[in-house]
Design an enzyme around this catalytic site. Structure first.
Site, PDB file in Angstrom:
ATOM      1  N   CYS A   2      45.612  53.804  42.667  1.00 18.00           N
ATOM      2  CA  CYS A   2      47.056  54.857  42.372  1.00 18.00           C
ATOM      3  C   CYS A   2      48.523  54.626  43.229  1.00 18.00           C
ATOM      4  O   CYS A   2      49.053  53.530  43.202  1.00 18.00           O
ATOM      5  CB  CYS A   2      47.287  56.207  42.084  1.00 18.00           C
ATOM      6  SG  CYS A   2      48.419  57.703  41.223  1.00 18.00           S
ATOM      7  N   GLU A  24      41.414  57.060  38.937  1.00 13.79           N
ATOM      8  CA  GLU A  24      41.620  57.307  39.927  1.00 13.79           C
ATOM      9  C   GLU A  24      40.975  58.994  39.217  1.00 13.79           C
ATOM     10  O   GLU A  24      41.526  58.883  38.088  1.00 13.79           O
ATOM     11  CB  GLU A  24      42.645  57.838  40.211  1.00 13.79           C
ATOM     12  CG  GLU A  24      43.348  58.550  41.568  1.00 13.79           C
ATOM     13  CD  GLU A  24      44.563  58.850  42.173  1.00 13.79           C
ATOM     14  OE1 GLU A  24      44.591  59.073  42.818  1.00 13.79           O
ATOM     15  OE2 GLU A  24      45.584  58.651  41.221  1.00 13.79           O
ATOM     16  N   LYS A  37      41.572  56.739  49.540  1.00 19.04           N
ATOM     17  CA  LYS A  37      43.319  56.468  49.077  1.00 19.04           C
ATOM     18  C   LYS A  37      43.781  56.343  50.542  1.00 19.04           C
ATOM     19  O   LYS A  37      43.440  58.113  51.464  1.00 19.04           O
ATOM     20  CB  LYS A  37      43.446  57.718  47.993  1.00 19.04           C
ATOM     21  CG  LYS A  37      45.074  57.377  48.170  1.00 19.04           C
ATOM     22  CD  LYS A  37      45.790  57.993  46.564  1.00 19.04           C
ATOM     23  CE  LYS A  37      46.768  58.010  46.117  1.00 19.04           C
ATOM     24  NZ  LYS A  37      46.698  58.539  45.033  1.00 19.04           N
TER      25      LYS A  37
END
Length: 212
Positions: free
Chosen positions: A113, A5, A75
């Site tokens: 994540c 990321e 995300k």
């Protein structure tokens, strides 16, 4: 090749530098990676600070193959915890916004994540046909955080009978422990707390055996 990321640009504190260094998806960084994908004949998944029309960014994963962007994921779950406030500078995307990256007969689902802490994210990718999960991360250091990371990447592999390719930033921005996990939760390769490259063979027969 799975990169972490924020692989294009990151610093330990979430501040305006994340926005100042953002790029569009046709910017110089993705263009360079697309050329590498073509030159080296590999697929690449990479985290990028994607510029928007406002003073915030998308935290975006880009799947590249044959020199072209083939899949994008933005995300969903932003990390607002332990004094870190990602939502100050990042726009949260809608759930299930990504597409699968098809590579050599495998279908790669992408997530980022903090999404790892929400099992439904991975399950939605599996239900859409994914048999590999690419998980770029910048798993922020903190009490027992590497323990949580190592536990959760195995849990997602085991409960979904899927390969997990987990690429995490190492110190000072992440806890490291990048690893390739097979559908039984076995670590095929890892790089510990340092930076490095982990290499493993992804076998379709292993996937079939575990699922059977």
């Amino acid at each position: 090749a799975i990169l972490p990321e924020y692989a294009i640009y990151t610093v330990p504190a979430m501040d305006d530098r994340f926005v100042d260094n953002a790029e569009p998806l046709d910017g110089p960084s993705i263009s360079k990676l697309a050329k590498l994908s073509s030159d080296l004949n590999i697929a690449i998944v990479c985290g990028i600070n994607e510029s928007t029309d406002e003073r915030r960014i998308y935290n975006t994963l880009v799947g590249i193959d044959d020199g072209e962007v083939r899949a994008i994921y933005r995300k969903v779950h932003l990390y607002d915890a332990f004094g870190y406030c990602e939502s100050d500078r990042v726009v949260a995307a809608e759930p299930n916004n990504g597409s699968l990256l098809e590579v050599d007969g495998f279908k790669v689902g992408m997530q980022t994540c903090y999404d790892l802490r929400f099992p439904e994210v991975t399950r939605a990718l599996i239900d859409s046909g994914a048999n590999i999960i690419a998980l770029p991360a910048e798993w922020i250091p903190g009490p027992l955080k590497e323990y949580h990371w190592n536990t959760l990447i195995r849990a997602r592999a085991i409960e979904n009978t899927v390969f997990v390719l987990a690429a995490d930033q190492c110190a000072p921005t992440g806890v490291g422990n990048s690893a390739i996990i097979d559908p039984m939760g076995i670590t095929l390769a890892s790089v510990g707390e340092t930076s490095g490259i982990a290499v493993a063979e992804i076998c379709n027969q292993r996937l079939k055996e575990v699922r059977r």
